[in-house]
Write an enzyme that holds these catalytic residues in place. Structure first.
Site, PDB file in Angstrom:
ATOM      1  N   LYS A 118       0.817  -1.219  -0.035  1.00  0.00           N
ATOM      2  CA  LYS A 118      -0.086   0.082  -0.003  1.00  0.00           C
ATOM      3  C   LYS A 118       0.935   1.194   0.051  1.00  0.00           C
ATOM      4  O   LYS A 118       0.241   2.410  -0.191  1.00  0.00           O
ATOM      5  CB  LYS A 118      -1.101  -0.035   1.117  1.00  0.00           C
ATOM      6  N   LYS A 199      -5.138 -11.995  -9.133  1.00  0.00           N
ATOM      7  CA  LYS A 199      -6.177 -12.306  -8.189  1.00  0.00           C
ATOM      8  C   LYS A 199      -7.520 -11.498  -8.359  1.00  0.00           C
ATOM      9  O   LYS A 199      -7.454 -10.701  -8.609  1.00  0.00           O
ATOM     10  CB  LYS A 199      -5.470 -12.003  -6.913  1.00  0.00           C
ATOM     11  N   LYS A 202     -11.965  -6.552  -6.242  1.00  0.00           N
ATOM     12  CA  LYS A 202     -13.124  -5.348  -6.477  1.00  0.00           C
ATOM     13  C   LYS A 202     -12.742  -4.382  -7.245  1.00  0.00           C
ATOM     14  O   LYS A 202     -13.504  -3.733  -7.791  1.00  0.00           O
ATOM     15  CB  LYS A 202     -14.060  -5.293  -5.251  1.00  0.00           C
TER      16      LYS A 202
END
Ligand code: TRP
Length: 334
Positions: A118, A199, A202
């Site tokens: 992140k 993977k 969303k």
């Protein structure tokens, strides 16, 4: 059928991060449901404080936190067996995280998965750096014996174990329990339907790439129909490297039909791609439909879900207060 109790106390956490998809279900939630029957007690927390480590819109966050509770119930968590609560409602999580920070050196924290994912090219915020210490606090606070997690979480779990050793040693106690990870062999990794090298997520870039738990039957069928496969003829084979699209469909089929890859391949002899895709869609639809229907009902009944979360919070709070008061005594806090 009564399940055998094999675990003492299960704890796990899920971030409130928008619409849950089939990857979340197969990788985690389905196992959580099974584990509630295989443990003496199970605590499942919506880890909203962890969500704050990346920017959040307050209105969306609040509704996601509530919605995750709806999803957990829709997937089959039973409030009589599982304690469902938002992490931020139990303040001892951050208290214990602070104590853990006071006993953990900063070396190594920057190479933990959450920072690498992140804060790739930026200087990470302290919340992101100390994320695994809050996670350890979650687990230690409930003296969890077992923690179901994905493989990506293993570095965090390794750290949590070493924190148990450190705290027990420096506070001269055996209060803290070393948690074992439960990595489900069957917890399958579901991939993006359009770009099956990735993977399922969303945040997928393309339409129809992600299957959501609240997709309608038609949406599921459409997404399957346009899923990426390959031109290696119609004979199926499982080879995630060379045939990621076909392999992903086999994974989905197997996860919902319970059949092995070999059985699926044998039974699909002579079928064309579209027939096979329809078959996969049927298995998914049959399993997801009741979840979607329960989810719709729960979303429409805010009072009921709030009540369950309030009771879960009270139960978690008792446990946390009890543990934290023991810790205070050991540390010498008044
Ligand atoms: N880091 C976990 C994840 O991203 C979520 C989490 C927070 C967690 N606290 C936890 C998982 C405690 C297990 C136990 O999936």
């Amino acid at each position: 059928m009564a399940s055998k109790i094999i675990y003492d106390r299960v704890f796990s956490g899920i971030q409130p991060s928008g619409r849950p998809h089939i990857g979340n279900y197969l990788g985690a939630l389905r196992n959580w449901v099974r584990l509630q029957d295989q443990s003496k007690s199970a605590f499942y927390s919506v880890v909203d404080l962890h969500a704050l480590t990346v920017p959040q819109d307050p209105v969306a966050l609040k509704s996601s936190i509530h919605d995750v509770a709806c999803v957990l119930l829709a997937c089959g968590l039973d409030p009589k067996k599982s304690v469902i609560f938002p992490q931020s409602k139990v303040l001892e999580h951050t208290n214990l995280a602070w104590l853990i920070m006071c006993h953990t050196s900063s070396t190594g924290l920057n190479s933990m998965p959450q920072v690498k994912d992140k804060a790739k090219d930026t200087i990470p915020k302290m919340g992101l750096v100390t994320y695994p210490l809050l996670q350890a606090a979650d687990i230690l606070l409930y003296r969890a014996s077992h923690v179901p997690v994905g493989k990506d979480q293993l570095p965090h779990m390794f750290l949590a174990k070493s924190i148990v050793t450190t705290l027990n040693h420096s506070l001269q106690t055996d209060l803290f329990v070393e948690p074992e990870s439960i990595i489900e062999e069957s917890a399958c990794r579901v991939c993006d339907l359009k770009e099956p090298e990735k993977k399922m997520s969303k945040s997928a870039l393309k339409d129809n790439a992600c299957l959501y738990l609240d997709d309608t039957d038609d949406e599921i069928l459409t997404k399957l129909k346009v899923a990426t496969t390959d031109c290696h003829g119609i004979k199926l084979s499982y080879d995630p490297e060379l045939r990621p699209g076909v392999s992903n469909l086999l994974t989905l089929h197997s996860a919902f039909s319970g059949m092995s890859y070999d059985e699926i391949i044998a039974s699909s002899e002579g079928k064309n791609t579209i027939q096979f895709k329809r078959e996969v869609a049927d298995h998914i639809i049959e399993h997801v439909r009741p979840i979607r229907q329960r989810l719709e009902a729960l979303r429409a009944d805010q009072g009921y879900v709030d009540q369950i979360v309030t009771e879960g919070t009270e139960r978690a709070q008792q446990e946390a207060s009890d543990m934290w008061s023991k810790v205070r005594t050991l540390v010498g806090l008044p």
